[in-house]
Write a protein that holds these residues in place. Sequence first.
Motif, PDB file in Angstrom:
ATOM      1  N   SER A  97      48.706 -34.260  38.493  1.00 47.05           N
ATOM      2  CA  SER A  97      47.503 -33.175  38.574  1.00 47.05           C
ATOM      3  C   SER A  97      47.169 -32.752  37.159  1.00 47.05           C
ATOM      4  CB  SER A  97      47.949 -31.833  39.159  1.00 47.05           C
ATOM      5  OG  SER A  97      46.820 -30.754  39.140  1.00 47.05           O
ATOM      6  N   ARG A  98      45.669 -32.394  37.029  1.00 46.14           N
ATOM      7  CA  ARG A  98      45.331 -31.885  35.631  1.00 46.14           C
ATOM      8  C   ARG A  98      44.771 -30.494  35.877  1.00 46.14           C
ATOM      9  NH1 ARG A  98      42.808 -35.845  31.659  1.00 46.14           N
ATOM     10  NH2 ARG A  98      44.424 -34.680  30.498  1.00 46.14           N
ATOM     11  N   GLY A 117      43.833 -36.241  38.835  1.00 44.55           N
ATOM     12  CA  GLY A 117      45.042 -36.855  38.610  1.00 44.55           C
ATOM     13  C   GLY A 117      45.166 -38.213  39.231  1.00 44.55           C
ATOM     14  N   ILE A 118      46.453 -38.737  39.054  1.00 44.86           N
ATOM     15  CA  ILE A 118      46.601 -40.091  39.449  1.00 44.86           C
ATOM     16  C   ILE A 118      46.946 -40.263  40.926  1.00 44.86           C
ATOM     17  CG2 ILE A 118      49.066 -40.082  39.108  1.00 44.86           C
ATOM     18  CD1 ILE A 118      48.976 -42.952  37.644  1.00 44.86           C
ATOM     19  N   ASP A 119      46.578 -41.393  41.514  1.00 37.92           N
ATOM     20  CA  ASP A 119      47.055 -41.674  42.831  1.00 37.92           C
ATOM     21  C   ASP A 119      48.173 -42.313  43.012  1.00 37.92           C
ATOM     22  OD1 ASP A 119      46.391 -44.509  42.769  1.00 37.92           O
ATOM     23  OD2 ASP A 119      44.032 -43.779  43.168  1.00 37.92           O
ATOM     24  N   ILE A 143      60.641 -41.399  34.266  1.00 36.38           N
ATOM     25  CA  ILE A 143      59.239 -40.926  34.757  1.00 36.38           C
ATOM     26  C   ILE A 143      59.112 -39.655  34.795  1.00 36.38           C
ATOM     27  CG2 ILE A 143      57.783 -41.436  36.657  1.00 36.38           C
ATOM     28  CD1 ILE A 143      59.196 -43.935  35.405  1.00 36.38           C
ATOM     29  N   ASP A 144      58.532 -39.207  33.748  1.00 38.19           N
ATOM     30  CA  ASP A 144      57.941 -37.834  33.536  1.00 38.19           C
ATOM     31  C   ASP A 144      56.619 -37.287  34.067  1.00 38.19           C
ATOM     32  OD1 ASP A 144      57.424 -35.151  32.536  1.00 38.19           O
ATOM     33  OD2 ASP A 144      57.610 -35.706  30.501  1.00 38.19           O
ATOM     34  N   LEU A 145      56.416 -36.645  35.330  1.00 40.09           N
ATOM     35  CA  LEU A 145      55.500 -35.990  36.001  1.00 40.09           C
ATOM     36  C   LEU A 145      54.833 -34.758  35.478  1.00 40.09           C
ATOM     37  CD1 LEU A 145      56.816 -36.847  39.794  1.00 40.09           C
ATOM     38  CD2 LEU A 145      55.787 -38.400  37.826  1.00 40.09           C
ATOM     39  N   SER A 146      55.255 -34.358  34.331  1.00 38.71           N
ATOM     40  CA  SER A 146      54.752 -33.074  33.870  1.00 38.71           C
ATOM     41  C   SER A 146      53.347 -33.541  33.500  1.00 38.71           C
ATOM     42  CB  SER A 146      55.480 -32.864  32.502  1.00 38.71           C
ATOM     43  OG  SER A 146      56.809 -32.490  32.824  1.00 38.71           O
ATOM     44  N   GLY A 147      52.956 -34.576  32.859  1.00 41.27           N
ATOM     45  CA  GLY A 147      51.487 -34.651  32.752  1.00 41.27           C
ATOM     46  C   GLY A 147      50.617 -33.473  31.866  1.00 41.27           C
ATOM     47  N   SER A 148      49.603 -33.493  32.280  1.00 41.20           N
ATOM     48  CA  SER A 148      48.916 -32.294  31.786  1.00 41.20           C
ATOM     49  C   SER A 148      48.298 -31.302  32.791  1.00 41.20           C
ATOM     50  CB  SER A 148      47.532 -33.029  31.116  1.00 41.20           C
ATOM     51  OG  SER A 148      47.058 -33.838  31.619  1.00 41.20           O
ATOM     52  N   GLY A 149      49.228 -30.835  33.849  1.00 43.97           N
ATOM     53  CA  GLY A 149      48.718 -30.019  34.885  1.00 43.97           C
ATOM     54  C   GLY A 149      49.929 -29.542  35.403  1.00 43.97           C
ATOM     55  N   GLU A 150      49.986 -28.841  36.792  1.00 38.93           N
ATOM     56  CA  GLU A 150      51.108 -28.377  37.304  1.00 38.93           C
ATOM     57  C   GLU A 150      51.344 -29.603  38.420  1.00 38.93           C
ATOM     58  OE1 GLU A 150      54.038 -27.297  39.418  1.00 38.93           O
ATOM     59  OE2 GLU A 150      53.428 -26.306  37.601  1.00 38.93           O
ATOM     60  N   PRO A 151      52.284 -30.247  38.352  1.00 40.11           N
ATOM     61  CA  PRO A 151      52.705 -31.355  39.272  1.00 40.11           C
ATOM     62  C   PRO A 151      52.883 -31.036  40.778  1.00 40.11           C
ATOM     63  CG  PRO A 151      54.474 -30.892  37.935  1.00 40.11           C
ATOM     64  CD  PRO A 151      53.355 -30.076  37.407  1.00 40.11           C
ATOM     65  N   LEU A 152      53.221 -29.721  41.033  1.00 45.11           N
ATOM     66  CA  LEU A 152      53.402 -29.244  42.431  1.00 45.11           C
ATOM     67  C   LEU A 152      52.547 -29.165  43.148  1.00 45.11           C
ATOM     68  CD1 LEU A 152      56.974 -27.308  41.988  1.00 45.11           C
ATOM     69  CD2 LEU A 152      56.716 -29.776  42.784  1.00 45.11           C
ATOM     70  N   TYR A 359      47.931 -44.886  27.419  1.00 46.27           N
ATOM     71  CA  TYR A 359      47.850 -44.404  26.281  1.00 46.27           C
ATOM     72  C   TYR A 359      49.252 -44.158  25.484  1.00 46.27           C
ATOM     73  CZ  TYR A 359      43.086 -42.692  27.699  1.00 46.27           C
ATOM     74  OH  TYR A 359      41.834 -42.614  28.038  1.00 46.27           O
ATOM     75  N   VAL A 360      49.162 -44.099  24.237  1.00 49.20           N
ATOM     76  CA  VAL A 360      50.544 -44.175  23.550  1.00 49.20           C
ATOM     77  C   VAL A 360      51.097 -42.747  23.577  1.00 49.20           C
ATOM     78  CG1 VAL A 360      49.883 -45.988  22.059  1.00 49.20           C
ATOM     79  CG2 VAL A 360      49.552 -43.599  21.472  1.00 49.20           C
ATOM     80  N   CYS A 361      50.173 -41.691  24.004  1.00 47.99           N
ATOM     81  CA  CYS A 361      50.631 -40.253  23.892  1.00 47.99           C
ATOM     82  C   CYS A 361      49.762 -39.631  25.200  1.00 47.99           C
ATOM     83  CB  CYS A 361      50.417 -39.782  22.325  1.00 47.99           C
ATOM     84  SG  CYS A 361      50.804 -37.697  22.604  1.00 47.99           S
ATOM     85  N   PRO A 362      50.462 -38.692  25.757  1.00 53.20           N
ATOM     86  CA  PRO A 362      49.591 -37.780  26.793  1.00 53.20           C
ATOM     87  C   PRO A 362      48.556 -37.200  26.368  1.00 53.20           C
ATOM     88  CG  PRO A 362      51.744 -37.191  26.657  1.00 53.20           C
ATOM     89  CD  PRO A 362      51.931 -38.390  25.960  1.00 53.20           C
ATOM     90  N   VAL A 363      48.791 -36.575  25.207  1.00 52.40           N
ATOM     91  CA  VAL A 363      47.916 -35.702  24.664  1.00 52.40           C
ATOM     92  C   VAL A 363      46.535 -36.468  24.499  1.00 52.40           C
ATOM     93  CG1 VAL A 363      47.265 -34.000  22.546  1.00 52.40           C
ATOM     94  CG2 VAL A 363      49.393 -34.282  23.457  1.00 52.40           C
TER      95      VAL A 363
END
Length: 374
Positions: A97-98, A117-119, A143-152, A359-363
């Motif tokens: 999620s973003r 967000g990704i599917d 596998i880090d699902l923190s991403g750039s939003g709330e994963p839940l 991307y090399v960085c999520p930012v």
Amino acid sequence: MGQKIKHREIYQFQYNGESFALNVSSSKAFALDELNSTIISLSNQYSRVQISEILKGQYPENEINQRLDNIFEGYEEDNDNSEMGPYLCYTLVLHPSRRCISCKYCFGTSPNIIKKGIDFNTAKKAIDCFINQLAPDGKKYIIDLSGSGEPLIRFDLVKDIYNYCQEIREKLDRDILVTFVTNGTLLKKEQIDFLMSTDILFGVSLDGPVEINDDLRIFRDGRGTYKNIIGNCIQIEGYDHLGFAVTLTGKHPNVKEIFLTLYDLKMADAISIRPVRYDNGNYSINKNNIREVKENYDTFMEFLLEQTLAGNAGYLYTILNGEDFLGKFLKIIFCQDMLSTRCDAGKSRFSVNYNGDIYVCPVLLDNPNLHGYL
């Protein structure tokens, strides 16, 4: 003081009458004897040849040359031309999620952020590419699902990704860990029951006491999140490892107060405080408040030393047990937990967006010029 030595910044400082140096490029810190300290001090004004002439007769010539080699050329593992072996651990950051709450310091509030967000199919493709092509030599995969939003927000997708990683783990006999940080507002019974039935490693974002947290981490209608988060965390009982993730801002730099408030909740065995990445406004860490931030860290470090020497090691353990900024620095100094590079972006960490762009960085997500493709 800091010096640039052949494209490497060396920061030299004193503590309790002893000299230390920090190599900013690799985050390595080390104690200095008199000769090394003298060379680093002279390097601000003189060339290598000039320093050798200045020190001739004061120290053995072979000792001078060896130290000059180490400082000016770097140890073998720091040499830009040296080959780097395979990493033991690789991290793939996905973005279920973003969308999130409305933290005042978050770059995710930018209007340029694509709120998609990704599917699951793209996530599977990314995980397969990550393990089989980008990092086939890894010993462990995160596998880090923190991403750039709330994963839940996309709880079903979190479950699907976890189950798929379980399949790969059993099929390929690989060590794969799913992890994420949640803002804690959606940690209801269903989510907690599932997480506690798995080996997912998760943390909760909480920025300190209620008055600090609710100044920074708010719902979109302006309400503070502290009461909601604490109420949800109370339901987590018997979980082996829960961490609090704290963002330290220039507006609220009292790191000791923040740490002790969260420690006294007796909910988490890891507290990770990391500086804000926001680069402007009242919440950034900048030239106007950096001295105050440093002074607060000095106070916190003195507290940790006093408590540890008095036999109360629980405080120190709590920051060493997670991703705390100071804790990482202490590991480098005391545990010789050295870094081969200061940043792992593009080396052992990658990120994939909703479109399958790498991307090399999520930012860097949403920058059209800085990605590859699955």
